[in-house]
Write an enzyme that holds these catalytic residues in place. Sequence first.
Site, mmCIF file in Angstrom:
data_model
loop_
_atom_site.group_PDB
_atom_site.id
_atom_site.type_symbol
_atom_site.label_atom_id
_atom_site.label_comp_id
_atom_site.label_asym_id
_atom_site.label_seq_id
_atom_site.Cartn_x
_atom_site.Cartn_y
_atom_site.Cartn_z
ATOM 1 N N ASP A 13 0.814 -1.223 0.000
ATOM 2 C CA ASP A 13 0.000 0.000 0.000
ATOM 3 C C ASP A 13 0.845 1.270 0.000
ATOM 4 O O ASP A 13 0.446 2.308 0.542
ATOM 5 C CB ASP A 13 -0.972 0.013 1.202
ATOM 6 C CG ASP A 13 -1.876 -1.200 1.211
ATOM 7 O OD1 ASP A 13 -2.251 -1.645 0.113
ATOM 8 O OD2 ASP A 13 -2.188 -1.702 2.305
ATOM 9 N N LYS A 16 1.924 2.017 -5.066
ATOM 10 C CA LYS A 16 2.535 1.454 -6.288
ATOM 11 C C LYS A 16 1.621 1.680 -7.498
ATOM 12 O O LYS A 16 2.085 1.995 -8.586
ATOM 13 C CB LYS A 16 2.765 -0.063 -6.120
ATOM 14 C CG LYS A 16 3.721 -0.406 -4.987
ATOM 15 C CD LYS A 16 3.828 -1.900 -4.778
ATOM 16 C CE LYS A 16 2.552 -2.535 -4.282
ATOM 17 N NZ LYS A 16 2.118 -2.139 -2.929
ATOM 18 N N GLY A 40 -4.449 -4.518 -3.727
ATOM 19 C CA GLY A 40 -5.476 -3.526 -4.027
ATOM 20 C C GLY A 40 -4.768 -2.250 -4.422
ATOM 21 O O GLY A 40 -4.085 -1.641 -3.603
ATOM 22 N N HIS A 41 -4.851 -1.896 -5.693
ATOM 23 C CA HIS A 41 -4.150 -0.712 -6.185
ATOM 24 C C HIS A 41 -5.183 0.343 -6.579
ATOM 25 O O HIS A 41 -5.978 0.120 -7.488
ATOM 26 C CB HIS A 41 -3.236 -1.088 -7.359
ATOM 27 C CG HIS A 41 -2.197 -2.119 -6.979
ATOM 28 N ND1 HIS A 41 -1.395 -2.739 -7.891
ATOM 29 C CD2 HIS A 41 -1.836 -2.606 -5.769
ATOM 30 C CE1 HIS A 41 -0.588 -3.577 -7.255
ATOM 31 N NE2 HIS A 41 -0.844 -3.522 -5.970
ATOM 32 N N GLN A 221 2.045 -6.050 -3.140
ATOM 33 C CA GLN A 221 2.518 -6.144 -1.740
ATOM 34 C C GLN A 221 3.817 -5.330 -1.576
ATOM 35 O O GLN A 221 4.041 -4.417 -2.342
ATOM 36 C CB GLN A 221 2.707 -7.597 -1.312
ATOM 37 C CG GLN A 221 1.410 -8.389 -1.131
ATOM 38 C CD GLN A 221 0.822 -8.921 -2.414
ATOM 39 O OE1 GLN A 221 1.494 -9.588 -3.175
ATOM 40 N NE2 GLN A 221 -0.430 -8.640 -2.656
HETATM 41 P P1 GDP Z 1 -0.687 0.191 -3.562
HETATM 42 O O1 GDP Z 1 -1.299 -1.073 -3.063
HETATM 43 O O2 GDP Z 1 0.764 0.273 -3.280
HETATM 44 O O3 GDP Z 1 -1.002 0.457 -5.009
HETATM 45 O O4 GDP Z 1 -1.368 1.355 -2.719
HETATM 46 P P2 GDP Z 1 -2.946 1.520 -2.395
HETATM 47 O O5 GDP Z 1 -3.617 1.945 -3.643
HETATM 48 O O6 GDP Z 1 -3.466 0.323 -1.701
HETATM 49 O O7 GDP Z 1 -2.906 2.662 -1.303
HETATM 50 C C1 GDP Z 1 -2.404 3.930 -1.573
HETATM 51 C C2 GDP Z 1 -3.529 4.957 -1.378
HETATM 52 O O8 GDP Z 1 -2.983 6.248 -1.289
HETATM 53 C C3 GDP Z 1 -4.505 5.007 -2.539
HETATM 54 O O9 GDP Z 1 -5.769 5.330 -2.043
HETATM 55 C C4 GDP Z 1 -3.971 6.151 -3.404
HETATM 56 O O10 GDP Z 1 -4.996 6.807 -4.151
HETATM 57 C C5 GDP Z 1 -3.439 7.072 -2.362
HETATM 58 N N1 GDP Z 1 -2.259 7.873 -2.759
HETATM 59 C C6 GDP Z 1 -1.237 7.537 -3.578
HETATM 60 N N2 GDP Z 1 -0.315 8.518 -3.615
HETATM 61 C C7 GDP Z 1 -0.770 9.489 -2.791
HETATM 62 C C8 GDP Z 1 -0.240 10.755 -2.385
HETATM 63 O O11 GDP Z 1 0.833 11.164 -2.748
HETATM 64 N N3 GDP Z 1 -0.999 11.468 -1.483
HETATM 65 C C9 GDP Z 1 -2.202 11.038 -1.024
HETATM 66 N N4 GDP Z 1 -2.864 11.805 -0.163
HETATM 67 N N5 GDP Z 1 -2.724 9.850 -1.393
HETATM 68 C C10 GDP Z 1 -2.009 9.085 -2.258
HETATM 69 P P1 IMO Z 2 -0.882 -4.252 -2.163
HETATM 70 O O1 IMO Z 2 -0.440 -4.788 -3.519
HETATM 71 C C1 IMO Z 2 -0.961 -4.643 2.170
HETATM 72 C C2 IMO Z 2 -1.034 -8.714 3.789
HETATM 73 C C3 IMO Z 2 -2.291 -9.180 4.505
HETATM 74 C C4 IMO Z 2 -1.673 -10.120 5.523
HETATM 75 C C5 IMO Z 2 -0.548 -10.770 4.754
HETATM 76 C C6 IMO Z 2 -0.884 -12.139 4.172
HETATM 77 O O2 IMO Z 2 -2.171 -3.548 -2.201
HETATM 78 O O3 IMO Z 2 0.234 -3.480 -1.546
HETATM 79 P P2 IMO Z 2 -2.352 -12.906 2.085
HETATM 80 O O4 IMO Z 2 -3.808 -12.731 1.812
HETATM 81 O O5 IMO Z 2 -1.450 -12.338 1.065
HETATM 82 O O6 IMO Z 2 -1.996 -14.332 2.410
HETATM 83 O O7 IMO Z 2 -2.111 -12.085 3.474
HETATM 84 O O8 IMO Z 2 -0.221 -9.883 3.693
HETATM 85 N N1 IMO Z 2 -1.236 -8.211 2.406
HETATM 86 C C7 IMO Z 2 -1.174 -6.926 2.072
HETATM 87 N N2 IMO Z 2 -0.998 -5.820 2.828
HETATM 88 N N3 IMO Z 2 -1.072 -4.529 0.826
HETATM 89 C C8 IMO Z 2 -1.205 -5.624 0.046
HETATM 90 O O9 IMO Z 2 -1.155 -5.581 -1.299
HETATM 91 C C9 IMO Z 2 -1.318 -6.894 0.666
HETATM 92 N N4 IMO Z 2 -1.480 -8.152 0.214
HETATM 93 C C10 IMO Z 2 -1.421 -8.954 1.285
HETATM 94 O O10 IMO Z 2 -2.965 -8.098 5.110
HETATM 95 O O11 IMO Z 2 -1.094 -9.381 6.567
HETATM 96 MG MG MG Z 3 -2.845 -1.694 -1.815
#
Ligand code: GDP
Ligand code: IMO
Ligand code: MG
Length: 421
Positions: A13, A16, A40-41, A221
């Site tokens: 999270d 990416k 979850g992106h 991840q």
């Molecule tokens: P990922 O799993 O690495 O792709 O990250 P996620 O999408 O799960 O979580 C990142 C969250 O932060 C998402 O809701 C993005 O829209 C948000 N986000 C990304 N870059 C920024 C930033 O620079 N500032 C803010 N406020 N939100 C951001």
């Molecule tokens: P993105 O791509 C954050 C965490 C779960 C749990 C552990 C194992 O959005 O960054 P799993 O279901 O993979 O066997 O769970 O890994 N986890 C993540 N945490 N971002 C993710 O993906 C994750 N994918 C798995 O919360 O702790």
């Molecule tokens: Mg994510």
Amino acid sequence: MTVNLVIGTQWGDEGKGKIVDYFAKDVDYVVRFQGGNNAGHTIKVGNRIYKLHIIPSGVLQGKTGVIGNGVVIDPEVLINEINNLRKHGIKPRLLISDRANIIMPYHKILDGAEEQSLGDRKIGTTKRGIGPCYSDKIARRGIRAIDLIKREILSKKLGLILPLKQRILDAYEIDIKLDKKEILEKYSNLGEQLKKFITSTHIILNKAIKMGKNILLEGAQGTMLDIDYGTYPYTTSSHTIAGGSSIGTGIGPQNIDNIIGVMKAYTTRVGEGPMPTELSNKEGEHLKQKGYEFGTTTSRPRRCGWLDLVVVKHACTISGINKLAVTKLDVLNGLKKIKICTHYLLNNKKIDYFPASLEELEKCKPVYREFNGWNKIDKNLDSFSDLPDEAQKYLGFIEKEIGIPIKIVSIGPERKETIEI
Ligand code: GDP
Ligand code: IMO
Ligand code: MG
């Protein structure tokens, strides 16, 4: 020809998806290489928010999305995601590796059962069947994408696997009967729907490299969730580090030009397991609320804490990261003081590595450096020198400590809220 790789340096999270979407404008293929729909992106384009779990984020820029052999695919989730994008006027161009393993219904049931049996030692998985599917892959009893489109082979494999899985379900006292006919029907049908995308993606990608095309590899991840280098056993079940991208795509490591590590300006984690800089005070609450730190996949609140450079340095070392993208700098707006963990104290000794032993890690106390905060970052600025002085100092310190240049600073979720350095 350029092959760039984007990976997470923390516990996932990091943003990416946003960074991949940003770079995808200049590429031909965007490739997922590990993980599954545990990812979850979230990507914000104008007023629209897209949440992608299995389809590579680059499809939003109209690029061909490739799901590599290292990914585990829940075909039902994938088809729903394709249909959802279509509803929003995006017809994703997709290729799926014939070698990718398939998440079957028993994997999802077993993910839940295994977690329950662990009691308060549970991992906190996303319950998407990821661990059980990778376990079957390694134990050589997985169903692969190619099997989905060959009914007779699928039938034979299910004949071998289902009795074994049934015995495990019975041992867990789960009252579910795995019906071979029903599963065969359902998964042959899903295979039929995905058939047109399933191919030997490693051949296409290597040809593309020879033809001088640009490729972006999209990690899911983060490093601390890597099965070997993360906080084992509180990890996911795949290789989230740079090495995983070669295994999960069939692209040789010598072809990868840049390894971009995405680092959130602070630390978050979802699920159980150690997190040395976790905060349970008003600053932790600030990060959670201002950063909207709730899981994209499971909606669970993310645990929040100060930036941990021991973690990020560990990530940079094992993945050979040569560029950093710092995200969510704006979330620190309004904090009077901001801290960065530079070392841990273990039995009163300073250490700068991440211990393998969870017992040792539990004894580690973070050592912090304190910085002055700033009030606000103008959303429209486009140069590093326009950032508040304190923010420049914060980033300057990170760059110097890690010894790798920061090339991107993200100051908001939208595409345009990105500073390239
Ligand atoms: P990922 O799993 O690495 O792709 O990250 P996620 O999408 O799960 O979580 C990142 C969250 O932060 C998402 O809701 C993005 O829209 C948000 N986000 C990304 N870059 C920024 C930033 O620079 N500032 C803010 N406020 N939100 C951001
Ligand atoms: P993105 O791509 C954050 C965490 C779960 C749990 C552990 C194992 O959005 O960054 P799993 O279901 O993979 O066997 O769970 O890994 N986890 C993540 N945490 N971002 C993710 O993906 C994750 N994918 C798995 O919360 O702790
Ligand atoms: Mg994510």
